[in-house]
Design a protein around this motif. Structure first.
Motif, PDB file in Angstrom:
ATOM      1  N   LYS A 184      19.996 -22.015 -15.922  1.00 49.13           N
ATOM      2  CA  LYS A 184      21.216 -21.294 -15.587  1.00 49.13           C
ATOM      3  C   LYS A 184      20.928 -19.923 -14.987  1.00 49.13           C
ATOM      4  O   LYS A 184      21.834 -19.291 -14.454  1.00 49.13           O
ATOM      5  CB  LYS A 184      22.081 -21.145 -16.840  1.00 49.13           C
ATOM      6  N   MET A 185      19.692 -19.459 -15.099  1.00 49.36           N
ATOM      7  CA  MET A 185      19.344 -18.138 -14.596  1.00 49.36           C
ATOM      8  C   MET A 185      18.110 -18.197 -13.710  1.00 49.36           C
ATOM      9  O   MET A 185      17.224 -19.015 -13.928  1.00 49.36           O
ATOM     10  CB  MET A 185      19.078 -17.159 -15.749  1.00 49.36           C
ATOM     11  N   LEU A 186      18.072 -17.309 -12.716  1.00 45.44           N
ATOM     12  CA  LEU A 186      16.866 -17.089 -11.926  1.00 45.44           C
ATOM     13  C   LEU A 186      16.157 -15.873 -12.503  1.00 45.44           C
ATOM     14  O   LEU A 186      16.804 -14.881 -12.851  1.00 45.44           O
ATOM     15  CB  LEU A 186      17.216 -16.865 -10.464  1.00 45.44           C
ATOM     16  N   GLU A 187      14.842 -15.950 -12.586  1.00 42.41           N
ATOM     17  CA  GLU A 187      14.071 -14.894 -13.240  1.00 42.41           C
ATOM     18  C   GLU A 187      12.919 -14.435 -12.355  1.00 42.41           C
ATOM     19  O   GLU A 187      12.217 -15.247 -11.765  1.00 42.41           O
ATOM     20  CB  GLU A 187      13.529 -15.431 -14.574  1.00 42.41           C
ATOM     21  N   VAL A 188      12.742 -13.115 -12.248  1.00 48.29           N
ATOM     22  CA  VAL A 188      11.636 -12.531 -11.488  1.00 48.29           C
ATOM     23  C   VAL A 188      10.936 -11.513 -12.375  1.00 48.29           C
ATOM     24  O   VAL A 188      11.585 -10.631 -12.936  1.00 48.29           O
ATOM     25  CB  VAL A 188      12.121 -11.831 -10.199  1.00 48.29           C
ATOM     26  N   SER A 189       9.607 -11.635 -12.521  1.00 44.61           N
ATOM     27  CA  SER A 189       8.846 -10.664 -13.312  1.00 44.61           C
ATOM     28  C   SER A 189       7.641 -10.199 -12.508  1.00 44.61           C
ATOM     29  O   SER A 189       7.002 -10.994 -11.824  1.00 44.61           O
ATOM     30  CB  SER A 189       8.394 -11.277 -14.643  1.00 44.61           C
ATOM     31  N   VAL A 190       7.338  -8.897 -12.585  1.00 39.18           N
ATOM     32  CA  VAL A 190       6.328  -8.269 -11.731  1.00 39.18           C
ATOM     33  C   VAL A 190       5.071  -7.938 -12.522  1.00 39.18           C
ATOM     34  O   VAL A 190       5.143  -7.399 -13.621  1.00 39.18           O
ATOM     35  CB  VAL A 190       6.900  -6.988 -11.081  1.00 39.18           C
ATOM     36  N   VAL A 191       3.903  -8.271 -11.937  1.00 42.94           N
ATOM     37  CA  VAL A 191       2.615  -7.926 -12.530  1.00 42.94           C
ATOM     38  C   VAL A 191       2.068  -6.647 -11.905  1.00 42.94           C
ATOM     39  O   VAL A 191       1.571  -5.762 -12.593  1.00 42.94           O
ATOM     40  CB  VAL A 191       1.611  -9.081 -12.347  1.00 42.94           C
ATOM     41  N   SER A 192       2.147  -6.533 -10.571  1.00 44.77           N
ATOM     42  CA  SER A 192       1.677  -5.322  -9.887  1.00 44.77           C
ATOM     43  C   SER A 192       2.546  -5.065  -8.666  1.00 44.77           C
ATOM     44  O   SER A 192       3.193  -5.971  -8.145  1.00 44.77           O
ATOM     45  CB  SER A 192       0.212  -5.473  -9.474  1.00 44.77           C
ATOM     46  N   GLY A 193       2.566  -3.799  -8.208  1.00 49.37           N
ATOM     47  CA  GLY A 193       3.377  -3.445  -7.050  1.00 49.37           C
ATOM     48  C   GLY A 193       4.842  -3.300  -7.414  1.00 49.37           C
ATOM     49  O   GLY A 193       5.196  -3.036  -8.564  1.00 49.37           O
ATOM     50  N   SER A 194       5.706  -3.472  -6.435  1.00 48.66           N
ATOM     51  CA  SER A 194       7.147  -3.383  -6.667  1.00 48.66           C
ATOM     52  C   SER A 194       7.861  -4.458  -5.858  1.00 48.66           C
ATOM     53  O   SER A 194       7.371  -4.890  -4.817  1.00 48.66           O
ATOM     54  CB  SER A 194       7.688  -1.999  -6.288  1.00 48.66           C
ATOM     55  N   VAL A 195       9.017  -4.856  -6.357  1.00 49.65           N
ATOM     56  CA  VAL A 195       9.786  -5.940  -5.747  1.00 49.65           C
ATOM     57  C   VAL A 195      11.256  -5.545  -5.708  1.00 49.65           C
ATOM     58  O   VAL A 195      11.796  -5.025  -6.684  1.00 49.65           O
ATOM     59  CB  VAL A 195       9.625  -7.252  -6.553  1.00 49.65           C
ATOM     60  N   LYS A 218       9.402  -2.780 -11.139  1.00 51.52           N
ATOM     61  CA  LYS A 218       8.036  -2.274 -11.231  1.00 51.52           C
ATOM     62  C   LYS A 218       7.258  -3.160 -12.211  1.00 51.52           C
ATOM     63  O   LYS A 218       7.841  -4.035 -12.852  1.00 51.52           O
ATOM     64  CB  LYS A 218       8.048  -0.813 -11.716  1.00 51.52           C
ATOM     65  N   PRO A 219       5.940  -2.952 -12.341  1.00 51.45           N
ATOM     66  CA  PRO A 219       5.173  -3.752 -13.301  1.00 51.45           C
ATOM     67  C   PRO A 219       5.774  -3.689 -14.703  1.00 51.45           C
ATOM     68  O   PRO A 219       6.298  -2.657 -15.130  1.00 51.45           O
ATOM     69  CB  PRO A 219       3.781  -3.110 -13.262  1.00 51.45           C
ATOM     70  N   GLN A 220       5.699  -4.818 -15.390  1.00 51.89           N
ATOM     71  CA  GLN A 220       6.252  -4.972 -16.731  1.00 51.89           C
ATOM     72  C   GLN A 220       7.776  -4.859 -16.761  1.00 51.89           C
ATOM     73  O   GLN A 220       8.369  -4.453 -17.760  1.00 51.89           O
ATOM     74  CB  GLN A 220       5.638  -3.946 -17.695  1.00 51.89           C
ATOM     75  N   GLN A 221       8.409  -5.228 -15.652  1.00 52.29           N
ATOM     76  CA  GLN A 221       9.868  -5.309 -15.597  1.00 52.29           C
ATOM     77  C   GLN A 221      10.272  -6.698 -15.121  1.00 52.29           C
ATOM     78  O   GLN A 221       9.543  -7.357 -14.375  1.00 52.29           O
ATOM     79  CB  GLN A 221      10.452  -4.240 -14.671  1.00 52.29           C
ATOM     80  N   LYS A 222      11.461  -7.139 -15.553  1.00 54.03           N
ATOM     81  CA  LYS A 222      11.918  -8.488 -15.251  1.00 54.03           C
ATOM     82  C   LYS A 222      13.404  -8.451 -14.894  1.00 54.03           C
ATOM     83  O   LYS A 222      14.181  -7.718 -15.498  1.00 54.03           O
ATOM     84  CB  LYS A 222      11.687  -9.388 -16.473  1.00 54.03           C
ATOM     85  N   ALA A 223      13.786  -9.218 -13.883  1.00 58.50           N
ATOM     86  CA  ALA A 223      15.189  -9.297 -13.459  1.00 58.50           C
ATOM     87  C   ALA A 223      15.722 -10.702 -13.707  1.00 58.50           C
ATOM     88  O   ALA A 223      14.999 -11.691 -13.602  1.00 58.50           O
ATOM     89  CB  ALA A 223      15.316  -8.949 -11.978  1.00 58.50           C
ATOM     90  N   PHE A 224      17.023 -10.773 -14.036  1.00 62.74           N
ATOM     91  CA  PHE A 224      17.705 -12.045 -14.241  1.00 62.74           C
ATOM     92  C   PHE A 224      18.959 -12.091 -13.378  1.00 62.74           C
ATOM     93  O   PHE A 224      19.684 -11.096 -13.281  1.00 62.74           O
ATOM     94  CB  PHE A 224      18.112 -12.224 -15.707  1.00 62.74           C
ATOM     95  N   PHE A 225      19.205 -13.245 -12.769  1.00 62.63           N
ATOM     96  CA  PHE A 225      20.446 -13.443 -12.028  1.00 62.63           C
ATOM     97  C   PHE A 225      21.134 -14.700 -12.532  1.00 62.63           C
ATOM     98  O   PHE A 225      20.536 -15.774 -12.590  1.00 62.63           O
ATOM     99  CB  PHE A 225      20.192 -13.584 -10.528  1.00 62.63           C
ATOM    100  N   GLU A 226      22.406 -14.547 -12.932  1.00 61.81           N
ATOM    101  CA  GLU A 226      23.199 -15.666 -13.419  1.00 61.81           C
ATOM    102  C   GLU A 226      24.191 -16.067 -12.328  1.00 61.81           C
ATOM    103  O   GLU A 226      25.159 -15.345 -12.064  1.00 61.81           O
ATOM    104  CB  GLU A 226      23.953 -15.272 -14.686  1.00 61.81           C
ATOM    105  N   PRO A 227      23.970 -17.193 -11.648  1.00 67.57           N
ATOM    106  CA  PRO A 227      24.827 -17.596 -10.521  1.00 67.57           C
ATOM    107  C   PRO A 227      26.304 -17.721 -10.881  1.00 67.57           C
ATOM    108  O   PRO A 227      27.171 -17.381 -10.075  1.00 67.57           O
ATOM    109  CB  PRO A 227      24.242 -18.956 -10.111  1.00 67.57           C
ATOM    110  N   LYS A 228      26.594 -18.201 -12.092  1.00 67.36           N
ATOM    111  CA  LYS A 228      27.987 -18.427 -12.465  1.00 67.36           C
ATOM    112  C   LYS A 228      28.770 -17.129 -12.545  1.00 67.36           C
ATOM    113  O   LYS A 228      29.888 -17.013 -12.024  1.00 67.36           O
ATOM    114  CB  LYS A 228      28.060 -19.169 -13.795  1.00 67.36           C
TER     115      LYS A 228
END
Length: 338
Positions: free
Chosen positions: A205-216, A232-242
Motif C-alpha cells: 500500500k506504500m512506496l518506500e525510499v531509504s537513503v544510504v549515501s548522498g541525497s535524494v 539524507k542518509p539514514q532517512q526514509k520517505a513513504f508515499f501512500e497512493p490512496k
C-alpha cells in the motif's frame, strides 16, 4: 590454507586488465589455491585472447539461458578464466550483454527477461534471488524477485530517466550534468549520484525510499499541490497512493543493517554455521540451509564494505551452492563439502 576471496570489484578490474601488479598477484594466488593454474592470460596470443573473450561471453549467455541440454567444449584457458568469471556472473554477465546488445536483441531466457523494443530496454528479474543489473551510464541496481526496469538504450544528454517497479537497491554513477530520474507509479525520485533503496511493489500500500549515501529528492502528487521531500542518509520517505500523503522519517540507529548496507567482515576457515550466525547478527535477515550437511563447510573470505547480496553471490560461488530469497528470509542450497 585457502586464499581470501577477492572482492567483486577487484575481480572485475582483473577481467578488464586494470589491476596493478600487486592486485593481479592477489587474484592469481586466490585462483591458484582453488584450481592450481596461473598466468594463462599472459601466455595467450592476441587472437587467442579474442577467442577467449568470445568463449567467455558464450558461457555467460549459456548460464543465463539455463539450457541444461546444451553442451559445448571450451579450451583450457577458458576454463581457467570462467572460474573467475563465475564470481562475477551476475555483475558482468549483463555488462557483456549490454555491450553486445546491438547484435543480440531481444534476449530470451527461462528465468530472466530482457527485451529491446525499439530504443527502449526492458528488464525483469524472474529469479528467486536478487540480481544486479547494469545501466548504460555505469549505474547499477540490485533487483529483488519480480522487480522490473525500463530505460532507453542511450540516455539523453541532459538527464537519465528510468521506470521502475518492485524493490531494488540503486547505486547511481555521479554526473552533475545529467540528473538521474526514477519514475515509479506516481512518485518521481531525482538524484545526482548516491545509493538508496526503493520499495514499490504492486501489492504493498506504500512506496518506500531509504537513503544510504548522498541525497535524494522524492516528489509525489498531493490533493492540491505537488509534494517534495529531500532525503539524507539514514532517512526514509513513504508515499501512500490512496491518501496522496508523502512523509519522511529519521531511521533510528540499530545494531543490524538493512541487506543493502555495506559491511566489512572476514572469515578464516570459518564453519558455515558461524558464517550464518555472523551474517544474521550484522544484517536484518534470517538464513537457513536446505541441506544440513552443508553446516560442516568452511569459508575463507575477506569482504570489505560489501552488501549482503554481494556476499551471498561470492559465498555461493565458493561453495558451489545457490540461494533463494523471500522478504528477509534466505534459503541456501548445495552439496555437502568434502
Amino acid at each position: 590454507m585457502n586464499q581470501p576471496v577477492p572482492s567483486a570489484f577487484l575481480l572485475e578490474k582483473y577481467l578488464n586488465d586494470q589491476c596493478t601488479a600487486q592486485e593481479k598477484e592477489v587474484v592469481e594466488k586466490w585462483y591458484a589455491s582453488i584450481n592450481g593454474k596461473t598466468d594463462y592470460l599472459d601466455s595467450l596470443s592476441e587472437s587467442e585472447q579474442i577467442r577467449l573473450q568470445k568463449e567467455t561471453f558464450d558461457y555467460i549467455k549459456t548460464q543465463i539461458e539455463k539450457k541444461e541440454t546444451r553442451t559445448k567444449t571450451f579450451s583450457p584457458a577458458f576454463i581457467w578464466l570462467s572460474g573467475i568469471a563465475a564470481s562475477l556472473l551476475i555483475g558482468l554477465g549483463f555488462y557483456f550483454l549490454n555491450q553486445r546488445s546491438e547484435n543480440i536483441s531481444p534476449i530470451a531466457a527461462s528465468n530472466i527477461q530482457k527485451e529491446v523494443i525499439s530504443d527502449t530496454i526492458y528488464f525483469q528479474n524472474n529469479e528467486p534471488r536478487m540480481v544486479m543489473h547494469k545501466l548504460p551510464d555505469g549505474s547499477s541496481v540490485w533487483m529483488h524477485a519480480d522487480a522490473a526496469i525500463s530505460y532507453p538504450k542511450k540516455f539523453q544528454n541532459d538527464k537519465r530517466t528510468v521506470t521502475f517497479s518492485g524493490e531494488g537497491f540503486f547505486d547511481i554513477a555521479h554526473d552533475k550534468t545529467r540528473p538521474f530520474l526514477i519514475q515509479s507509479g506516481e512518485v518521481k525520485i531525482k538524484v545526482l549520484g548516491t545509493r538508496f533503496n526503493v520499495k514499490a511493489r504492486e501489492k504493498q500500500k506504500m512506496l518506500e525510499v531509504s537513503v544510504v549515501s548522498g541525497s535524494v529528492s522524492v516528489t509525489a502528487p498531493g490533493e492540491k499541490n505537488t509534494q517534495e521531500v529531500i532525503l539524507k542518509p539514514q532517512q526514509k520517505a513513504f508515499f501512500e497512493p490512496k491518501s496522496k500523503r508523502l512523509t519522511f522519517f529519521e531511521i533510528p540507529s540499530q545494531t543490524k543493517k538493512e541487506i543493502f548496507e555495506p559491511v566489512t567482515i572476514v572469515f578464516e576457515e570459518t564453519r558455515l554455521t558461524s558464517v550464518i550466525q555472523q551474517l544474521e547478527q550484522r544484517f536484518e535477515t534470517h538464513i537457513l540451509l536446505v541441506n544440513p550437511a552443508m553446516y560442516n563447510c568452511k569459508l575463507t573470505a575477506d569482504f570489505e564494505q560489501q552488501s549482503l547480496p554481494v556476499i551471498l553471490e561470492m559465498l555461493c560461488t565458493s561453495l558451489e551452492a545457490s540461494y533463494s530469497m523471500s522478504e528477509n528470509t534466505i534459503l541456501i542450497d548445495g552439496n555437502a563439502c568434502k
